[in-house]
Motif scaffolding. Structure first.
Motif, short mmCIF file in Angstrom:
data_model
loop_
_atom_site.label_atom_id
_atom_site.label_comp_id
_atom_site.label_asym_id
_atom_site.label_seq_id
_atom_site.Cartn_x
_atom_site.Cartn_y
_atom_site.Cartn_z
N LEU A 225 -0.59 4.66 -9.55
CA LEU A 225 -0.55 3.42 -8.79
C LEU A 225 0.60 3.49 -7.80
CD1 LEU A 225 -2.37 2.45 -11.13
CD2 LEU A 225 -1.09 0.33 -11.12
N LYS A 226 0.30 3.27 -6.54
CA LYS A 226 1.35 3.14 -5.54
C LYS A 226 1.59 1.65 -5.38
CE LYS A 226 1.08 7.46 -3.18
NZ LYS A 226 1.45 8.09 -1.92
N VAL A 227 2.84 1.24 -5.55
CA VAL A 227 3.15 -0.18 -5.63
C VAL A 227 4.27 -0.57 -4.67
CG1 VAL A 227 2.50 -0.24 -8.08
CG2 VAL A 227 4.91 0.03 -7.45
N ASN A 228 4.32 -1.85 -4.40
CA ASN A 228 5.46 -2.48 -3.75
C ASN A 228 6.27 -3.07 -4.89
OD1 ASN A 228 7.25 -3.86 -2.13
ND2 ASN A 228 5.80 -5.45 -1.58
N GLN A 229 7.46 -2.48 -5.13
CA GLN A 229 8.30 -2.91 -6.25
C GLN A 229 9.10 -4.15 -5.85
OE1 GLN A 229 8.64 -1.68 -9.60
NE2 GLN A 229 9.68 -3.64 -9.65
N ILE A 230 8.73 -5.30 -6.39
CA ILE A 230 9.41 -6.56 -6.10
C ILE A 230 10.71 -6.62 -6.91
CG2 ILE A 230 9.21 -9.08 -6.18
CD1 ILE A 230 7.22 -7.63 -4.26
N GLY A 231 11.79 -7.04 -6.28
CA GLY A 231 13.06 -7.20 -6.97
C GLY A 231 13.89 -5.93 -7.07
N ILE B 178 1.03 6.58 -13.86
CA ILE B 178 2.24 6.88 -13.12
C ILE B 178 2.41 5.82 -12.05
CG2 ILE B 178 3.41 8.56 -11.62
CD1 ILE B 178 1.38 10.64 -12.98
N ILE B 179 3.61 5.23 -11.97
CA ILE B 179 3.89 4.21 -10.97
C ILE B 179 4.83 4.81 -9.93
CG2 ILE B 179 4.82 1.90 -10.54
CD1 ILE B 179 2.30 1.94 -12.32
N GLN B 180 4.39 4.72 -8.67
CA GLN B 180 5.13 5.32 -7.56
C GLN B 180 5.34 4.27 -6.47
OE1 GLN B 180 2.90 8.45 -5.55
NE2 GLN B 180 4.76 9.66 -5.34
N ASP B 181 6.53 4.26 -5.86
CA ASP B 181 6.80 3.35 -4.76
C ASP B 181 5.92 3.74 -3.58
OD1 ASP B 181 8.33 2.64 -2.15
OD2 ASP B 181 9.24 1.36 -3.68
N ALA B 182 5.20 2.78 -3.03
CA ALA B 182 4.25 3.05 -1.95
C ALA B 182 4.93 3.48 -0.65
CB ALA B 182 3.37 1.82 -1.69
N SER B 183 6.14 3.03 -0.42
CA SER B 183 6.79 3.37 0.84
C SER B 183 7.68 4.61 0.75
CB SER B 183 7.60 2.19 1.37
OG SER B 183 8.59 1.81 0.45
N THR B 184 8.30 4.87 -0.41
CA THR B 184 9.22 6.00 -0.53
C THR B 184 8.65 7.17 -1.33
OG1 THR B 184 10.26 5.24 -2.57
CG2 THR B 184 11.19 4.41 -0.48
N ASN B 185 7.57 6.93 -2.07
CA ASN B 185 6.95 7.91 -2.98
C ASN B 185 7.82 8.23 -4.20
OD1 ASN B 185 4.46 8.19 -1.70
ND2 ASN B 185 5.33 9.63 -0.23
N GLU C 18 -0.69 -1.39 -4.23
CA GLU C 18 -1.12 -1.08 -2.86
C GLU C 18 -2.29 -0.10 -2.87
OE1 GLU C 18 0.19 -2.37 0.00
OE2 GLU C 18 1.56 -3.63 -1.17
N GLU C 19 -2.20 0.94 -3.71
CA GLU C 19 -3.24 1.97 -3.79
C GLU C 19 -3.39 2.44 -5.23
OE1 GLU C 19 -2.98 5.17 -0.71
OE2 GLU C 19 -1.15 4.12 -0.12
N ILE C 20 -4.61 2.89 -5.56
CA ILE C 20 -4.88 3.39 -6.91
C ILE C 20 -5.60 4.73 -6.79
CG2 ILE C 20 -6.08 2.97 -9.09
CD1 ILE C 20 -5.97 -0.05 -8.42
N TYR C 21 -5.11 5.70 -7.55
CA TYR C 21 -5.72 7.03 -7.58
C TYR C 21 -6.04 7.41 -9.02
CZ TYR C 21 -3.78 7.50 -2.88
OH TYR C 21 -3.48 7.30 -1.56
N LEU C 22 -7.13 8.16 -9.20
CA LEU C 22 -7.54 8.67 -10.50
C LEU C 22 -7.53 10.20 -10.42
CD1 LEU C 22 -8.73 8.07 -13.35
CD2 LEU C 22 -11.00 8.07 -12.27
N ASP C 23 -6.97 10.85 -11.44
CA ASP C 23 -6.92 12.31 -11.41
C ASP C 23 -8.30 12.91 -11.64
OD1 ASP C 23 -7.25 12.07 -14.21
OD2 ASP C 23 -5.88 13.73 -14.60
N CYS C 24 -8.40 14.22 -11.44
CA CYS C 24 -9.69 14.92 -11.47
C CYS C 24 -10.38 14.89 -12.83
CB CYS C 24 -9.51 16.36 -11.00
SG CYS C 24 -8.32 17.30 -11.99
N ASP C 25 -9.62 14.69 -13.91
CA ASP C 25 -10.21 14.61 -15.25
C ASP C 25 -10.56 13.18 -15.65
OD1 ASP C 25 -9.99 17.37 -15.77
OD2 ASP C 25 -7.89 17.14 -16.34
N GLY C 26 -10.16 12.22 -14.83
CA GLY C 26 -10.46 10.82 -15.12
C GLY C 26 -9.62 10.21 -16.21
N ASP C 27 -8.48 10.88 -16.55
CA ASP C 27 -7.70 10.38 -17.68
C ASP C 27 -6.26 10.02 -17.34
OD1 ASP C 27 -6.66 12.92 -17.36
OD2 ASP C 27 -7.21 13.62 -19.36
#
Length: 125
Positions: free
Chosen positions: A82-88, A16-23, A69-78
């Motif tokens: 990714l929280k990202v800075n979306q360029i453009g 899952i890709i999420q904007d780091a500043s706006t979520n 910017e940040e990376i998270y893994l869910d509790c099942d590891g699957d």
């Protein structure tokens, strides 16, 4: 210690890709081990294309990169988040900010937002 479990999805995990500043949720992609290593190395989101069957770095053609910017893994590891800075400004290959620009309401789909770029100009399709 938890690890990424690439076995559950036949070598692929959803990301899952999420904007780091706006979520805002921008997109969903898939990674294999190679894409994971490339993402860590470049600090830019990289994926395995199921349709093209090859590794790709988001933005390699359009210039609309995703700087991690940040990376998270869910509790099942699957599943990764990714929280990202979306360029453009656009994450979607159709030119919209988010791939989730269709909202179901009153029995039909409504397009939200405006196109940031014309995919024909960027991809030649």
């Amino acid at each position: 210690m938890i690890k990424i479990d690439f076995k559950k999805g036949d070598g692929l995990i959803p990301v899952i890709i999420q904007d780091a500043s706006t979520n805002e949720v921008l997109m969903l992609g898939y990674m294999n081990r190679e894409a994971w290593k490339e993402t860590l190395k470049r600090k830019r989101a990289s994926f395995w294309s199921r349709s093209r069957e090859k590794l790709w770095v988001k933005g390699e053609i359009s210039g609309h990169f995703q700087e991690v910017e940040e990376i998270y893994l869910d509790c099942d590891g699957d599943t990764l988040l990714l929280k990202v800075n979306q360029i453009g400004g656009a994450a979607c290959h159709t030119g919209f900010r988010s791939c989730f620009h269709h909202r179901y309401e009153k029995g039909g789909w409504k397009i939200l937002g405006e196109r940031i770029f014309d995919p024909k100009e960027v991809y030649g399709k």
